[in-house]
Motif scaffolding. Structure first.
Motif, PDB file in Angstrom:
ATOM      1  N   PRO A 292       0.829  25.153   1.477  1.00 22.72           N
ATOM      2  CA  PRO A 292       1.692  23.946   1.269  1.00 22.72           C
ATOM      3  C   PRO A 292       1.444  22.350   2.027  1.00 22.72           C
ATOM      4  N   ARG A 293       1.378  21.388   1.748  1.00 23.34           N
ATOM      5  CA  ARG A 293       0.705  20.614   1.971  1.00 23.34           C
ATOM      6  C   ARG A 293       2.234  19.236   3.415  1.00 23.34           C
ATOM      7  N   ALA A 294       1.016  19.037   4.334  1.00 23.15           N
ATOM      8  CA  ALA A 294       1.555  18.806   5.956  1.00 23.15           C
ATOM      9  C   ALA A 294       2.590  17.643   5.302  1.00 23.15           C
ATOM     10  N   GLY A 295       3.645  17.653   5.275  1.00 22.35           N
ATOM     11  CA  GLY A 295       4.840  16.167   5.061  1.00 22.35           C
ATOM     12  C   GLY A 295       5.471  16.369   4.245  1.00 22.35           C
ATOM     13  N   ASP A 296       5.458  17.648   3.407  1.00 24.08           N
ATOM     14  CA  ASP A 296       5.979  17.556   1.872  1.00 24.08           C
ATOM     15  C   ASP A 296       7.844  18.559   1.828  1.00 24.08           C
ATOM     16  N   VAL A 297       8.502  18.087   1.762  1.00 31.87           N
ATOM     17  CA  VAL A 297       9.856  18.491   1.972  1.00 31.87           C
ATOM     18  C   VAL A 297      10.400  19.564   0.196  1.00 31.87           C
TER      19      VAL A 297
ATOM     20  N   ASN B 262      -3.323  11.217  -5.622  1.00 29.45           N
ATOM     21  CA  ASN B 262      -2.139  12.240  -4.065  1.00 29.45           C
ATOM     22  C   ASN B 262      -1.381  12.638  -5.120  1.00 29.45           C
ATOM     23  N   ASN B 263      -0.601  12.296  -6.200  1.00 34.12           N
ATOM     24  CA  ASN B 263       0.402  12.903  -7.133  1.00 34.12           C
ATOM     25  C   ASN B 263       0.339  13.613  -7.402  1.00 34.12           C
ATOM     26  N   LEU B 264       1.807  14.323  -8.495  1.00 31.41           N
ATOM     27  CA  LEU B 264       1.539  15.409  -8.944  1.00 31.41           C
ATOM     28  C   LEU B 264       1.383  15.351 -10.722  1.00 31.41           C
TER      29      LEU B 264
ATOM     30  N   THR C  70       8.757  26.743  -5.608  1.00 30.90           N
ATOM     31  CA  THR C  70       8.116  25.068  -5.446  1.00 30.90           C
ATOM     32  C   THR C  70       8.679  24.276  -5.210  1.00 30.90           C
ATOM     33  N   CYS C  71       7.941  22.821  -4.629  1.00 29.89           N
ATOM     34  CA  CYS C  71       8.907  21.632  -4.627  1.00 29.89           C
ATOM     35  C   CYS C  71       9.990  20.931  -5.464  1.00 29.89           C
ATOM     36  N   VAL C  72      10.380  20.533  -4.941  1.00 24.57           N
ATOM     37  CA  VAL C  72      11.839  20.358  -6.315  1.00 24.57           C
ATOM     38  C   VAL C  72      12.011  18.635  -6.118  1.00 24.57           C
ATOM     39  N   ARG C  73      11.605  18.012  -7.296  1.00 31.08           N
ATOM     40  CA  ARG C  73      11.830  16.295  -7.017  1.00 31.08           C
ATOM     41  C   ARG C  73      12.477  15.719  -8.362  1.00 31.08           C
ATOM     42  N   ASP C  74      12.704  14.452  -7.798  1.00 28.33           N
ATOM     43  CA  ASP C  74      13.509  13.646  -8.643  1.00 28.33           C
ATOM     44  C   ASP C  74      12.535  12.768 -10.168  1.00 28.33           C
TER      45      ASP C  74
ATOM     46  N   LEU D  76       0.640  -1.141  -0.143  1.00 31.97           N
ATOM     47  CA  LEU D  76      -0.233   0.311  -0.016  1.00 31.97           C
ATOM     48  C   LEU D  76       1.525   1.057   0.066  1.00 31.97           C
ATOM     49  N   LYS D  77       0.823   2.675  -0.391  1.00 34.00           N
ATOM     50  CA  LYS D  77       1.369   3.492  -1.195  1.00 34.00           C
ATOM     51  C   LYS D  77       0.955   4.601  -0.781  1.00 34.00           C
ATOM     52  N   SER D  78       0.640   4.728   0.058  1.00 34.08           N
ATOM     53  CA  SER D  78      -0.742   6.772   0.230  1.00 34.08           C
ATOM     54  C   SER D  78       0.026   6.693   1.908  1.00 34.08           C
TER      55      SER D  78
ATOM     56  N   ARG E 176      15.828   2.255  -4.191  1.00 37.32           N
ATOM     57  CA  ARG E 176      15.065   3.507  -3.643  1.00 37.32           C
ATOM     58  C   ARG E 176      14.535   4.682  -4.878  1.00 37.32           C
ATOM     59  N   TYR E 177      13.278   4.219  -4.992  1.00 36.12           N
ATOM     60  CA  TYR E 177      12.459   5.139  -6.010  1.00 36.12           C
ATOM     61  C   TYR E 177      12.786   6.329  -6.378  1.00 36.12           C
ATOM     62  N   PHE E 178      12.843   7.524  -6.806  1.00 37.45           N
ATOM     63  CA  PHE E 178      12.696   8.968  -6.330  1.00 37.45           C
ATOM     64  C   PHE E 178      11.285   9.454  -7.082  1.00 37.45           C
TER      65      PHE E 178
ATOM     66  N   SER F  69      11.798   0.463  -2.397  1.00 39.59           N
ATOM     67  CA  SER F  69      11.549   1.059  -1.609  1.00 39.59           C
ATOM     68  C   SER F  69      11.477   2.250  -1.990  1.00 39.59           C
ATOM     69  N   SER F  70      11.276   3.136  -1.244  1.00 39.57           N
ATOM     70  CA  SER F  70      11.115   5.219  -1.997  1.00 39.57           C
ATOM     71  C   SER F  70      12.656   5.874  -1.326  1.00 39.57           C
ATOM     72  N   ALA F  71      12.377   6.700  -2.154  1.00 41.29           N
ATOM     73  CA  ALA F  71      13.440   7.464  -1.315  1.00 41.29           C
ATOM     74  C   ALA F  71      12.476   8.448  -0.219  1.00 41.29           C
TER      75      ALA F  71
ATOM     76  N   LEU G 121      -5.492  22.251 -10.554  1.00 43.43           N
ATOM     77  CA  LEU G 121      -4.686  22.704 -10.288  1.00 43.43           C
ATOM     78  C   LEU G 121      -4.053  23.321  -8.920  1.00 43.43           C
ATOM     79  N   ASN G 122      -3.708  22.444  -7.631  1.00 48.75           N
ATOM     80  CA  ASN G 122      -3.622  23.504  -6.557  1.00 48.75           C
ATOM     81  C   ASN G 122      -2.438  22.743  -6.949  1.00 48.75           C
ATOM     82  N   ILE G 123      -1.628  24.133  -6.544  1.00 48.07           N
ATOM     83  CA  ILE G 123       0.310  23.590  -6.486  1.00 48.07           C
ATOM     84  C   ILE G 123       0.480  24.102  -5.064  1.00 48.07           C
ATOM     85  N   PHE G 124       1.357  23.030  -3.971  1.00 42.95           N
ATOM     86  CA  PHE G 124       0.908  23.274  -2.558  1.00 42.95           C
ATOM     87  C   PHE G 124       1.602  23.767  -2.412  1.00 42.95           C
TER      88      PHE G 124
ATOM     89  N   PRO H 138      -0.672  13.008 -12.299  1.00 43.30           N
ATOM     90  CA  PRO H 138      -1.908  12.536 -12.471  1.00 43.30           C
ATOM     91  C   PRO H 138      -3.098  13.122 -12.967  1.00 43.30           C
ATOM     92  N   CYS H 139      -2.244  14.175 -11.584  1.00 46.60           N
ATOM     93  CA  CYS H 139      -3.704  15.385 -11.588  1.00 46.60           C
ATOM     94  C   CYS H 139      -3.334  16.767 -12.426  1.00 46.60           C
ATOM     95  N   VAL H 140      -1.882  16.625 -12.748  1.00 48.46           N
ATOM     96  CA  VAL H 140      -2.068  17.241 -13.975  1.00 48.46           C
ATOM     97  C   VAL H 140      -2.476  17.034 -15.112  1.00 48.46           C
TER      98      VAL H 140
HETATM   99  N1  UFG Z   1       2.040  19.009  -5.680  1.00 44.95           N
HETATM  100  C1  UFG Z   1       1.404  19.292  -5.685  1.00 44.95           C
HETATM  101  N2  UFG Z   1      -0.712  19.300  -6.048  1.00 44.95           N
HETATM  102  C2  UFG Z   1      -0.832  18.165  -6.236  1.00 44.95           C
HETATM  103  C3  UFG Z   1       0.233  17.112  -5.972  1.00 44.95           C
HETATM  104  C4  UFG Z   1       1.168  17.022  -6.073  1.00 44.95           C
HETATM  105  O1  UFG Z   1       1.615  20.631  -5.723  1.00 44.95           O
HETATM  106  O2  UFG Z   1      -1.628  17.694  -6.471  1.00 44.95           O
HETATM  107  C5  UFG Z   1       3.491  18.846  -5.499  1.00 44.95           C
HETATM  108  C6  UFG Z   1       3.502  17.997  -3.833  1.00 44.95           C
HETATM  109  O3  UFG Z   1       3.625  19.029  -2.953  1.00 44.95           O
HETATM  110  C7  UFG Z   1       4.878  18.451  -4.445  1.00 44.95           C
HETATM  111  C8  UFG Z   1       5.689  17.588  -5.522  1.00 44.95           C
HETATM  112  O4  UFG Z   1       4.004  18.375  -6.362  1.00 44.95           O
HETATM  113  O5  UFG Z   1       5.596  18.721  -4.100  1.00 44.95           O
HETATM  114  C9  UFG Z   1       5.194  16.286  -5.728  1.00 44.95           C
HETATM  115  O6  UFG Z   1       3.976  15.671  -5.013  1.00 44.95           O
HETATM  116  P1  UFG Z   1       3.744  13.837  -5.013  1.00 44.95           P
HETATM  117  O7  UFG Z   1       2.643  13.537  -3.999  1.00 44.95           O
HETATM  118  O8  UFG Z   1       3.962  13.556  -6.891  1.00 44.95           O
HETATM  119  O9  UFG Z   1       5.317  13.050  -4.644  1.00 44.95           O
HETATM  120  P2  UFG Z   1       5.943  13.353  -3.453  1.00 44.95           P
HETATM  121  O10 UFG Z   1       7.504  13.410  -3.376  1.00 44.95           O
HETATM  122  O11 UFG Z   1       5.092  13.872  -1.991  1.00 44.95           O
HETATM  123  O12 UFG Z   1       5.588  11.551  -2.844  1.00 44.95           O
HETATM  124  C10 UFG Z   1       6.052  10.419  -3.503  1.00 44.95           C
HETATM  125  C11 UFG Z   1       5.286   9.585  -4.020  1.00 44.95           C
HETATM  126  C12 UFG Z   1       5.602   8.790  -2.273  1.00 44.95           C
HETATM  127  C13 UFG Z   1       6.740   8.465  -1.880  1.00 44.95           C
HETATM  128  C14 UFG Z   1       8.502  10.169  -2.237  1.00 44.95           C
HETATM  129  C15 UFG Z   1      10.009   9.871  -1.994  1.00 44.95           C
HETATM  130  O13 UFG Z   1       3.525   9.780  -3.623  1.00 44.95           O
HETATM  131  O14 UFG Z   1       4.707   7.577  -1.952  1.00 44.95           O
HETATM  132  O15 UFG Z   1       7.690  10.563  -3.795  1.00 44.95           O
HETATM  133  O16 UFG Z   1      10.262   8.688  -3.552  1.00 44.95           O
HETATM  134  F1  UFG Z   1       7.029   8.590  -0.565  1.00 44.95           F
END
Ligand code: UFG
Ligand code: NAD
Length: 351
Positions: free
Chosen positions: A305-310, A212-214, A242-246, A94-96, A190-192, A134-136, A229-232, A216-218
């Motif tokens: 911002p969404r709680a818990g985001d780095v 939940n993820n960016l 805005t947050c930076v991811r890989d 389960l991954k949420s 460890r997936y990003f 695993s996961s980042a 789209l809500n940008i958190f 599919p929302c886009v």
């Molecule tokens: N975001 C938005 N709007 C949205 C959805 C996301 O602005 O509607 C932003 C988030 O705030 C975040 C970025 O887009 O800054 C990426 O969000 P995701 O939910 O797509 O990805 P996360 O990095 O938060 O989390 C993902 C997986 C987790 C996993 C993590 C690290 O969903 O399960 O990567 O691997 F733990």
């Protein structure tokens, strides 16, 4: 690439758990394409068996599938008595993040309990080559980016804790080999941020309800399924706030699993590796790229911002390149293009 490892791969039978899910379905397609036999297991708690027909059409090959929960040792035992397997890729989980905070026991039972049961049954059947999803998220809020595998680990959510516990369980198994037992050989990946879809548009991510993820929302906003789209948050200490991811293309991620299997089947040692591109992309950059390459509008609004985001998390992927010869090849434009193709062609039952 070592030819003997490739030959071992194409002669092998791989147990894939969580095979009907987003990453599992792409992995099964690629394994079949590489000539492997596949035994696919899923309980369909977050997927549907409908995807299997599309995988078989894409790969031009069939495979064994079973509706089995990885916590059900009798069912797993029966399956492995019927089909000899050489290695296992364990995607089922389960991954949420948010759901894990509301239902901690369910997540611990499914992800940690499921892993332990699976390992017990695999050992009974002499299968000790194992690839773990695993996961980042295990890095928590990284002290520095890009994040190397040796960075400190700190899971913030229950979901993250289940991944960290999984890694620790596997570490114990690989560290000790009791007398007269075959050693475990494990690759922890460890997936990003996996995004995109198979370039055919036939398989992709099919989240249930509001994603939940960016990405599919886009894609759903672009398709008009959601108004905006809500940008958190846009006041993070990043270049555009805005947050930076890989983000990593699903096909590159899957290629990393194939490389890991080749390594294990060639008697390679246990490893823990990042699978990422090494590039940080902001939320705003991803949205702009999606609009530009696909010629569609994605209306958005910046909200709290969404709680818990780095703020930032992106990989140092150099170790995977060094030991597996793997690196990501697809860029952000490919990811956006393939995500959109899947959104436009996905079966209505998954819309
Ligand atoms: N975001 C938005 N709007 C949205 C959805 C996301 O602005 O509607 C932003 C988030 O705030 C975040 C970025 O887009 O800054 C990426 O969000 P995701 O939910 O797509 O990805 P996360 O990095 O938060 O989390 C993902 C997986 C987790 C996993 C993590 C690290 O969903 O399960 O990567 O691997 F733990
Ligand atoms: P997914 O939900 O699409 O696929 C997981 C599959 O596992 C589903 O088909 C689900 O029905 C199945 N499953 C869950 N519990 C099961 C059980 N007890 N027995 C049998 N089947 C079960 O998720 P995904 O995105 O494909 O993720 C695959 C793996 O990768 C998971 O372990 C996840 O934690 C990990 N991961 C995913 C991401 C991501 O962003 N997608 C990031 C890091 C790690």
């Amino acid at each position: 690439m070592d030819d003997s490892n490739q030959a071992a791969l194409s002669r092998s039978t791989v147990l894939v758990t969580g095979a009907a899910g987003y990453i599992g379905s792409h992995a099964v397609t690629e394994l079949l394409r590489q000539g492997c036999r596949v035994v696919a297991v899923d309980n369909y708690s977050n997927s549907s068996s409908e995807v299997y027909a599309r995988i078989e059409r894409l790969a031009g090959a069939s495979f064994v599938r079973a509706e089995v929960d990885v916590r059900d040792d009798a069912a797993l035992d029966k399956l492995l008595s019927q089909h000899r397997v050489d290695a296992c890729i364990h995607f089922a989980a389960l991954k949420s993040v948010s759901e894990s905070m509301a239902q901690p026991l369910r997540y611990l039972d499914n992800n940690v309990g499921g892993l332990l049961t699976l390992l017990r049954v695999l050992r009974k059947h002499g299968v000790q080559g194992f690839v773990f999803s695993s996961s980042a998220t295990v890095y928590g809020d990284p002290v520095r980016v890009p994040v190397p595998e040796v960075a400190s680990l700190n899971a913030v959510s229950v979901y993250g804790a289940t991944k960290l516990m999984g890694e620790k369980i596997l570490q114990q198994l690989t560290a000790i080999t009791p007398e007269f037992e075959r050693p475990w050989r494990v690759v922890v990946l460890r997936y990003f941020n996996p995004v995109g879809a198979h370039p055919s548009g036939q398989i992709g991510e099919a989240p249930r309800g509001v994603p939940n993820n960016l990405m599919p929302c886009v894609a759903q906003v672009a398709a008009g399924l959601r108004p905006k789209l809500n940008i958190f948050g846009d006041t993070y200490p990043t270049p555009d706030g805005t947050c930076v991811r890989d983000y990593i293309h699903i096909q590159d991620l899957v290629a990393g699993h194939v490389a890991a299997l080749r390594h294990l089947l060639g008697d390679g040692a246990s490893l823990t590796l990042n699978l990422g591109t090494g590039l940080g992309t902001s939320v705003r950059q991803l949205v702009e790229t999606f609009m530009q390459v696909n010629g569609v509008a994605v209306p958005y609004e910046v909200v709290a911002p969404r709680a818990g985001d780095v703020a930032q998390c992106f990989a140092d992927p150099s170790l995977a390149h060094q030991v597996l010869g793997w690196r990501a090849h697809h860029d952000l434009a490919d990811m956006c293009r393939d995500a959109w193709r899947w959104q436009c062609s996905r079966p209505r039952s998954h819309a």
